[in-house]
Design an enzyme around this catalytic site. Structure first.
Site, PDB file in Angstrom:
ATOM      1  N   TRP A  61       0.993  -1.208   0.081  1.00 62.04           N
ATOM      2  CA  TRP A  61       0.134   0.125   0.144  1.00 62.04           C
ATOM      3  C   TRP A  61       0.882   1.257   0.018  1.00 62.04           C
ATOM      4  O   TRP A  61       0.449   2.382  -0.565  1.00 62.04           O
ATOM      5  CB  TRP A  61      -1.213  -0.233   1.219  1.00 62.04           C
ATOM      6  CG  TRP A  61      -0.575   0.070   2.563  1.00 62.04           C
ATOM      7  CD1 TRP A  61       0.334  -0.430   3.224  1.00 62.04           C
ATOM      8  CD2 TRP A  61      -1.668   0.898   3.470  1.00 62.04           C
ATOM      9  NE1 TRP A  61       0.143   0.002   4.493  1.00 62.04           N
ATOM     10  CE2 TRP A  61      -0.987   0.683   4.765  1.00 62.04           C
ATOM     11  CE3 TRP A  61      -2.529   1.681   3.388  1.00 62.04           C
ATOM     12  CZ2 TRP A  61      -1.242   1.326   5.976  1.00 62.04           C
ATOM     13  CZ3 TRP A  61      -2.900   2.366   4.524  1.00 62.04           C
ATOM     14  CH2 TRP A  61      -2.486   2.242   5.675  1.00 62.04           C
ATOM     15  N   ASP A  62       1.998   1.243   0.565  1.00 62.31           N
ATOM     16  CA  ASP A  62       2.837   2.390   0.450  1.00 62.31           C
ATOM     17  C   ASP A  62       3.132   2.772  -1.053  1.00 62.31           C
ATOM     18  O   ASP A  62       3.129   4.011  -1.185  1.00 62.31           O
ATOM     19  CB  ASP A  62       4.357   1.711   0.865  1.00 62.31           C
ATOM     20  CG  ASP A  62       4.443   1.536   2.309  1.00 62.31           C
ATOM     21  OD1 ASP A  62       3.807   0.735   2.661  1.00 62.31           O
ATOM     22  OD2 ASP A  62       5.061   2.472   3.009  1.00 62.31           O
TER      23      ASP A  62
ATOM     24  N   ARG B  57       0.187 -13.136   3.116  1.00 63.60           N
ATOM     25  CA  ARG B  57      -0.563 -11.958   3.292  1.00 63.60           C
ATOM     26  C   ARG B  57      -0.395 -10.882   2.600  1.00 63.60           C
ATOM     27  O   ARG B  57       0.641 -10.603   1.673  1.00 63.60           O
ATOM     28  CB  ARG B  57      -0.623 -11.655   4.982  1.00 63.60           C
ATOM     29  CG  ARG B  57       0.852 -11.275   5.006  1.00 63.60           C
ATOM     30  CD  ARG B  57       1.176 -10.497   6.510  1.00 63.60           C
ATOM     31  NE  ARG B  57       2.116  -9.460   6.475  1.00 63.60           N
ATOM     32  CZ  ARG B  57       3.246  -9.708   7.287  1.00 63.60           C
ATOM     33  NH1 ARG B  57       3.374 -11.002   7.760  1.00 63.60           N
ATOM     34  NH2 ARG B  57       3.967  -9.113   7.291  1.00 63.60           N
TER      35      ARG B  57
ATOM     36  N   ASP C 164      -0.235  -2.292  11.784  1.00 63.91           N
ATOM     37  CA  ASP C 164       0.476  -2.955  12.587  1.00 63.91           C
ATOM     38  C   ASP C 164       1.266  -2.568  13.667  1.00 63.91           C
ATOM     39  O   ASP C 164       2.390  -1.992  13.035  1.00 63.91           O
ATOM     40  CB  ASP C 164       1.271  -4.318  11.768  1.00 63.91           C
ATOM     41  CG  ASP C 164       2.002  -3.800  10.606  1.00 63.91           C
ATOM     42  OD1 ASP C 164       1.682  -2.767  10.107  1.00 63.91           O
ATOM     43  OD2 ASP C 164       2.852  -4.488  10.287  1.00 63.91           O
TER      44      ASP C 164
ATOM     45  N   GLU D 193       8.406   7.995   8.560  1.00 63.31           N
ATOM     46  CA  GLU D 193       7.236   7.396   8.048  1.00 63.31           C
ATOM     47  C   GLU D 193       5.790   7.872   8.665  1.00 63.31           C
ATOM     48  O   GLU D 193       4.815   7.464   8.343  1.00 63.31           O
ATOM     49  CB  GLU D 193       7.538   5.861   8.363  1.00 63.31           C
ATOM     50  CG  GLU D 193       7.664   5.586   9.882  1.00 63.31           C
ATOM     51  CD  GLU D 193       7.770   4.039  10.261  1.00 63.31           C
ATOM     52  OE1 GLU D 193       7.052   3.233   9.527  1.00 63.31           O
ATOM     53  OE2 GLU D 193       8.102   3.749  11.449  1.00 63.31           O
TER      54      GLU D 193
END
Ligand SMILES: *[C@@H]1O[C@H](CO)[C@@H](O)[C@H](O)[C@H]1NC(C)=O
Ligand SMILES: *[C@@H]1O[C@H](CO)[C@@H](O)[C@H](O)[C@H]1NC(C)=O
Ligand SMILES: *[C@@H]1O[C@H](CO)[C@@H](O)[C@H](O)[C@H]1NC(C)=O
Length: 579
Positions: free
Chosen positions: A177-178, A223, A311, A514
């Protein structure tokens, strides 16, 4: 009933070993070095490196069979598993090279000194900063060595066909997704070839695995992450009008969508919605208390949490026993239908419909439109809270919504996935009243300080971007233009504050992070399992997107108040309701 595995459950007492063994959780991948086995176990539990990721990113000097056989021999010299750490360290030094050897020096050939965006930024300080962010693509670009393609068994990296842009820091591979914000940033930097290569890598992963893994390493193989690939193709198409590319990509996008519907959906109260779920092995009966099995169950839940991209977070905690505070061990991410995942899939469905319509397949387009409409209905039935005026994650365990604040509660605004304009207005009021707008540096991931990184006090670039875009896309309502004005102002104010936070931290640390702390005066976030990382792909992408949207108005030091008096909003809502 929720997650299958009936045979194992029903015959549990009779066939515990026989029938449950075949349902043992799958390892993260088949590699006996990078994903499973005694060598991994010994090295990681000996804590030879500060970060567990270090070892699994190291390159093998010999074929895995040779290394495994040598380790077997070493184990025989040290019975009862008591290999001294120094011996283990020597072994690792003998058979492994440091991480990072997969790449050769590379400057993206389509990098441009002076993309047009820079000329549209009024504030000279911000324009100079944007030029530096544009430079950063050169340090985040990576080209995979031919050697990795010739000998993939020596690396944990998945050799995707094109060069890539990494997030930065410990994240030295592509992330799913980044990549959405990275691709959007690259397109604003007019690096269309690099952006296309990023997308082609992800398409390659879908063709190889049936979905996009979390990241470009074998240990991420089982995943995914929030499915943004369709929206990347949309961004690319909007920037290039390259219809041939769209036509080539569409079957793969359809395939990814099928994965989410077949492998990550769930029907509840006659509504089908999606969740994060990494079904490795079968679910255990409630009474199952064996330690190892409990760990396996938690392991699955942690993987589901990782698949969400959040997460980890209190967002995924189950209720703890009375008197106890829930913690990471209470993570139950697969037991939640998340608002943002479903909003994203709703937007994907509409985007896929538009792609098919554009390319002349009216039937496929209608199918996706129907799917979006059905999902929107399901979201309004299970997630929309009429009293609170927002969407909330639905807990399968509680059979009810969970009403904590998260920016993801507003994701349907960003996805434009709701049936009545008044819902957007209610949601705006909810946001005003939530308490989440009182921090000058951004909107936190939650209002709970759990010590996890997707919680207060951390604010994350993708969440700011989705909230700003969602508020900005508010449509004028004829009855009450005031709400429209407030929405536009709020979107700008959130953008202004976020730019200031990023700018001040850059000024102080000479780095992009980030995540950021909503307190203080522009500083990186903290908490979680690893130190805050610099780089940073999605942060840079979001800043460039905000500068693109508001470059004529943003200032480096500007700080805006984001809360408004609710009274006029309420009056407006009353008018809308009475209409
Ligand atoms: C392990 O030991 C066996 C028997 O001593 C030997 O033949 C083999 O070469 C050893 N393997 C490695 C990789 O050192
Ligand atoms: C999706 O689920 C089906 C069974 O329902 C399984 O056969 C398939 O391997 C799964 N796909 C992936 C990519 O995990
Ligand atoms: C369940 O949904 C289907 C289609 O959406 C509908 O036809 C059916 O009547 C619903 N059943 C119940 C019990 O609501």
């Amino acid at each position: 009933e929720m997650a299958g595995g009936g045979t194992c459950t029903a015959l549990w007492f009779l066939f515990r070993l026989v029938s449950c063994q075949q349902n043992m959780p799958l390892p993260p991948c088949d590699s006996e070095i990078y994903c499973t086995g005694q060598l991994l176990h010994h090295v990681q539990t000996a804590k030879l490196f500060n970060d567990d990721k270090h070892f699994v990113d190291m390159k093998l000097k010999e074929h895995p069979d040779v290394v495994l056989s040598a380790f077997q021999n070493l184990s025989q010299d040290w019975p009862s598993n008591a290999i001294p750490p120094s011996t283990l360290r020597d072994f690792v030094g003998l058979y492994f090279d440091e991480p990072g050897l997969e790449f050769e020096p590379w400057t993206p050939p389509d990098w441009k000194d002076n993309p047009k965006l820079l000329g549209r930024i009024e504030d000279p300080a911000l324009a100079g900063w944007a030029a530096k962010l544009n430079q950063l693509w050169k340090s985040l670009g990576r080209k995979i060595r031919q050697e990795v393609r010739d000998h993939p068994e020596l690396y944990s990296l998945i050799p995707t066909p094109h060069p890539l842009v990494v997030p930065g820091g410990r994240f030295r591979e592509l992330y799913y997704w980044d990549s959405y914000w990275v691709v959007n940033g690259l397109l604003l930097s007019e690096m269309t070839t690099t952006a296309r290569g990023m997308i082609q890598n992800l398409l390659y992963l879908v063709d190889t695995y049936g979905f996009v893994p979390n990241g470009g390493r074998v240990y991420y193989e089982r995943r995914s992450q929030p499915p943004f690939l369709t929206l990347m193709v949309e961004s690319y198409y909007q920037a290039t009008q390259d219809q041939a590319f769209l036509r080539g990509a569409l079957p793969t996008l359809d395939k990814e969508y099928s994965f989410w519907m077949q492998n990550r959906s769930l029907t509840l109260h006659n509504h089908t919605l999606n969740r994060h779920h990494v079904p490795v092995g079968s679910p255990r009966p409630e009474s199952y208390t064996d330690d190892l099995e409990l760990k396996q169950l938690l392991w699955e839940e942690l993987k589901a949490g990782a698949e969400s991209g959040w997460d980890f977070s209190s967002r995924w905690y189950r209720a703890a026993p009375p008197g106890q505070t829930p913690s990471l061990g209470d993570t139950g991410a697969s037991q939640v239908l998340p608002v943002d995942l479903n909003a994203l899939l709703c937007r994907n469905e509409r985007t896929l419909a538009s792609f098919h319509r554009l390319l002349g397949d009216a039937e496929a387009a209608a199918g996706y439109e129907r799917a979006a409409a059905v999902r929107q209905q399901a979201m309004e039935a299970l997630m929309w809270d009429e009293r609170r005026g927002a969407w909330f994650d639905f807990s399968l365990l509680a059979d009810a919504t969970r009403t904590q604040f998260h920016p993801s509660n507003l994701a349907p605004l960003w996805a434009q996935c709701f049936s009545a304009p008044a819902m957007a207005e209610r949601a705006l009021l909810y946001l005003q009243e939530s308490g989440a707008l009182r921090f000058p540096n951004g909107v936190p991931a939650s209002l709970q300080d759990s010590g996890q990184q997707w919680d207060y006090p951390n604010a994350w670039p993708p969440l700011q971007h989705m909230l700003i875009e969602g508020t900005h896309s508010h449509r004028a309502h004829t009855i009450c233009i005031y709400i429209y004005v407030i929405a536009k102002k709020l979107a700008f104010d959130l953008a202004q504050n976020w730019i200031r936070t990023n700018w001040r931290a850059f000024d102080e640390y000479d780095a992009m992070f980030e995540k950021y702390d909503v307190n203080g005066d522009g500083k990186p976030g903290g908490g979680g399992e690893y130190d805050v990382q610099l780089g940073f792909g999605w942060t840079n992408g979001v800043v460039l997107q905000l500068l693109d949207l508001y470059g004529d108005r943003l200032t480096a030091g500007g700080l805006s108040g984001t809360t408004t008096s609710s009274l006029p909003l309420l009056l407006c809502l009353l008018l809308v309701t009475l209409q």
